[in-house]
Design a protein around this motif. Structure first.
Motif, mmCIF file in Angstrom:
data_model
loop_
_atom_site.group_PDB
_atom_site.id
_atom_site.type_symbol
_atom_site.label_atom_id
_atom_site.label_comp_id
_atom_site.label_asym_id
_atom_site.label_seq_id
_atom_site.Cartn_x
_atom_site.Cartn_y
_atom_site.Cartn_z
ATOM 1 N N GLU A 206 0.827 -1.209 0.000
ATOM 2 C CA GLU A 206 0.000 0.000 0.000
ATOM 3 C C GLU A 206 0.860 1.259 0.000
ATOM 4 N N GLY A 207 1.957 1.242 0.733
ATOM 5 C CA GLY A 207 2.869 2.378 0.701
ATOM 6 C C GLY A 207 3.443 2.583 -0.682
ATOM 7 N N PHE A 208 3.839 1.495 -1.333
ATOM 8 C CA PHE A 208 4.372 1.573 -2.692
ATOM 9 C C PHE A 208 3.317 2.134 -3.640
ATOM 10 N N GLU A 209 2.093 1.629 -3.530
ATOM 11 C CA GLU A 209 1.029 2.074 -4.440
ATOM 12 C C GLU A 209 0.730 3.559 -4.283
ATOM 13 N N TYR A 210 0.897 4.088 -3.060
ATOM 14 C CA TYR A 210 0.631 5.517 -2.862
ATOM 15 C C TYR A 210 1.792 6.369 -3.358
ATOM 16 N N TYR A 211 3.005 6.041 -2.949
ATOM 17 C CA TYR A 211 4.151 6.902 -3.222
ATOM 18 C C TYR A 211 4.796 6.688 -4.586
ATOM 19 N N CYS A 212 4.595 5.519 -5.195
ATOM 20 C CA CYS A 212 5.362 5.164 -6.390
ATOM 21 C C CYS A 212 4.509 4.929 -7.626
ATOM 22 N N THR A 213 3.241 5.282 -7.576
ATOM 23 C CA THR A 213 2.362 5.154 -8.733
ATOM 24 C C THR A 213 1.584 6.470 -8.884
ATOM 25 N N PRO A 214 0.905 6.635 -10.034
ATOM 26 C CA PRO A 214 0.140 7.872 -10.232
ATOM 27 C C PRO A 214 -0.900 8.145 -9.166
ATOM 28 N N ARG A 215 -1.250 7.150 -8.378
ATOM 29 C CA ARG A 215 -2.233 7.373 -7.313
ATOM 30 C C ARG A 215 -1.835 8.548 -6.418
ATOM 31 N N GLY A 216 -0.590 8.583 -5.970
ATOM 32 C CA GLY A 216 -0.213 9.634 -5.019
ATOM 33 C C GLY A 216 1.176 10.201 -5.200
ATOM 34 N N GLU A 217 1.965 9.679 -6.138
ATOM 35 C CA GLU A 217 3.363 10.091 -6.240
ATOM 36 C C GLU A 217 3.494 11.571 -6.587
ATOM 37 N N HIS A 218 4.590 12.153 -6.127
ATOM 38 C CA HIS A 218 4.888 13.553 -6.422
ATOM 39 C C HIS A 218 6.378 13.682 -6.632
ATOM 40 N N GLU A 219 6.760 14.525 -7.578
ATOM 41 C CA GLU A 219 8.176 14.633 -7.951
ATOM 42 C C GLU A 219 9.070 15.084 -6.807
ATOM 43 N N ARG A 220 8.507 15.798 -5.841
ATOM 44 C CA ARG A 220 9.344 16.262 -4.729
ATOM 45 C C ARG A 220 9.294 15.340 -3.511
ATOM 46 N N SER A 221 8.511 14.273 -3.583
ATOM 47 C CA SER A 221 8.527 13.282 -2.509
ATOM 48 C C SER A 221 9.768 12.418 -2.687
ATOM 49 N N ALA A 222 10.714 12.514 -1.769
ATOM 50 C CA ALA A 222 12.077 12.033 -2.009
ATOM 51 C C ALA A 222 12.185 10.515 -2.123
ATOM 52 N N LYS A 223 11.392 9.768 -1.381
ATOM 53 C CA LYS A 223 11.452 8.311 -1.371
ATOM 54 C C LYS A 223 12.781 7.771 -0.845
ATOM 55 N N PHE A 224 13.524 8.597 -0.136
ATOM 56 C CA PHE A 224 14.771 8.135 0.487
ATOM 57 C C PHE A 224 15.007 8.920 1.764
ATOM 58 N N LEU A 225 15.884 8.396 2.598
ATOM 59 C CA LEU A 225 16.321 9.094 3.805
ATOM 60 C C LEU A 225 17.835 9.220 3.792
ATOM 61 N N ALA A 226 18.339 10.357 4.247
ATOM 62 C CA ALA A 226 19.768 10.463 4.523
ATOM 63 C C ALA A 226 20.103 9.477 5.629
ATOM 64 N N TRP A 227 21.244 8.794 5.509
ATOM 65 C CA TRP A 227 21.566 7.732 6.463
ATOM 66 C C TRP A 227 21.618 8.208 7.906
ATOM 67 N N GLU A 228 22.018 9.453 8.132
ATOM 68 C CA GLU A 228 22.111 9.920 9.518
ATOM 69 C C GLU A 228 20.738 10.030 10.179
ATOM 70 N N SER A 229 19.671 9.942 9.377
ATOM 71 C CA SER A 229 18.323 9.895 9.961
ATOM 72 C C SER A 229 18.192 8.719 10.924
ATOM 73 N N ILE A 230 18.834 7.603 10.608
ATOM 74 C CA ILE A 230 18.615 6.369 11.356
ATOM 75 C C ILE A 230 19.090 6.495 12.797
ATOM 76 N N ASP A 231 20.313 7.001 13.016
ATOM 77 C CA ASP A 231 20.754 7.086 14.412
ATOM 78 C C ASP A 231 20.086 8.245 15.146
ATOM 79 N N LYS A 232 19.560 9.236 14.411
ATOM 80 C CA LYS A 232 18.762 10.273 15.072
ATOM 81 C C LYS A 232 17.424 9.698 15.548
ATOM 82 N N LEU A 233 16.879 8.755 14.780
ATOM 83 C CA LEU A 233 15.630 8.108 15.178
ATOM 84 C C LEU A 233 15.824 7.108 16.308
#
Length: 314
Positions: A206-233
């Protein structure tokens, strides 16, 4: 409640030195004075043109001034590195958005400002609302603590070794960056829906269908995280401040099929003020992003909640 047409302006404000881009939605109907207002936050890796924009527009149709913003490091907002999920900054963004609305007393009643957080922003809105007493009410839709989701999995049953592996990769990325090398990024979605299902089951699909198909995708939705996000989380706890929201009210809107709903139950048990856990029958976590039959029900509930605790436009 009757609905109205809506206009929006592109605006910016400062959040800890970072320029935040936002859409300010304004009801077209006349009002005798400044209106109640909502800050609307988006899911992780999302942008204001996606589900937060849907809810901001729908709530503006109900008479509220609404502000949907791109988090720092994401969308049209500033901040480097791109795609950074920094929990402290995300909470600060909510508080800065409240500050912006509080200064817009030409259209906003600064004594009637509330938060609406969707998915990851649900968790961040709880932290911001607990600490910021200017906030008069907090509501979430499919709300999660994204840090818990990374550590424990969407359903809370993830093997701890999975997150340890991510922490190892984040540590290696920091070393690479210190050497002047390209540390790369953490890709959030695989190449196909089938691969998403193998990794995350129906929730992943369902996440893929929203973010990665015409259903909900947007060119500025990055679909990635900078690695330093992980240890901050790793050390963040979005629910720590939940008891501080009381005696102000809290509403959580959750799909009955949402695999993430265990987190909303946790929050409900921690809340000390007026609280409600409202289930949308048949809806999954992602259904509440954009599926009209479910969004309509969520908006009706949100409108009743905010009308009770903020009042309507005068």
């Amino acid at each position: 409640m009757s609905q109205s047409s809506v206009t929006f302006d592109s605006v910016t404000f400062d959040s800890a030195g970072i320029r935040i881009a936002a859409h300010l939605y304004l009801p077209d109907t006349p009002a005798a004075g400044p209106r109640p207002a909502l800050v609307v936050g988006h899911p992780g890796t999302s942008v204001k043109e996606q589900t937060s924009g849907i809810y901001a527009r729908r709530m503006a149709e109900r008479g509220y001034v609404t502000l949907a913003f791109d988090a720092a490091h994401q969308g049209e907002s500033g901040g480097l590195p791109r795609g950074l999920e920094d929990p402290a900054q995300r909470v600060e963004d909510f508080k800065a958005a409240v500050s912006y609305l509080a200064t817009r007393d030409d259209v906003v009643d600064p004594e009637r400002i509330a938060l609406l957080g969707i998915c990851a922003s649900g968790g961040y809105s709880l932290s911001a609302g607990g600490a910021d007493r200017r906030v008069k009410a907090v509501a979430t839709v499919s709300g999660v603590d994204v840090a818990r989701q990374f550590r424990l999995g969407a359903d809370g049953t993830q093997d701890p070794a999975v997150f340890r592996t991510l922490l190892d990769a984040a540590a290696q990325a920091r070393t690479a960056a210190a050497r002047g090398e390209d540390a790369g990024v953490m890709t959030m979605f695989p190449e196909t829906a089938e691969q998403a299902g193998e990794l995350g089951g129906r929730h992943g699909v369902e996440g893929f269908e929203y973010y990665c198909t015409p259903r909900g995708e947007h060119e500025r939705s990055a679909k990635f995280l900078a690695w330093e996000s992980i240890d901050k989380l790793a050390f963040f706890d979005a629910f720590h401040a939940v008891p501080l929201i009381g005696p102000r009210p809290l509403l959580q809107v959750v799909g009955s099929r949402a695999v993430t709903s265990w987190m909303a139950v946790d929050v409900h048990q921690r809340a000390t003020g007026p609280k409600e856990l409202h289930w949308i029958e048949g809806a999954s976590h992602v259904d509440l992003y954009d599926r009209k039959e479910y969004v309509d029900l969520a908006v009706d509930k949100l409108a009743d909640f905010y009308a009770t605790h903020l009042g309507t436009a005068r």
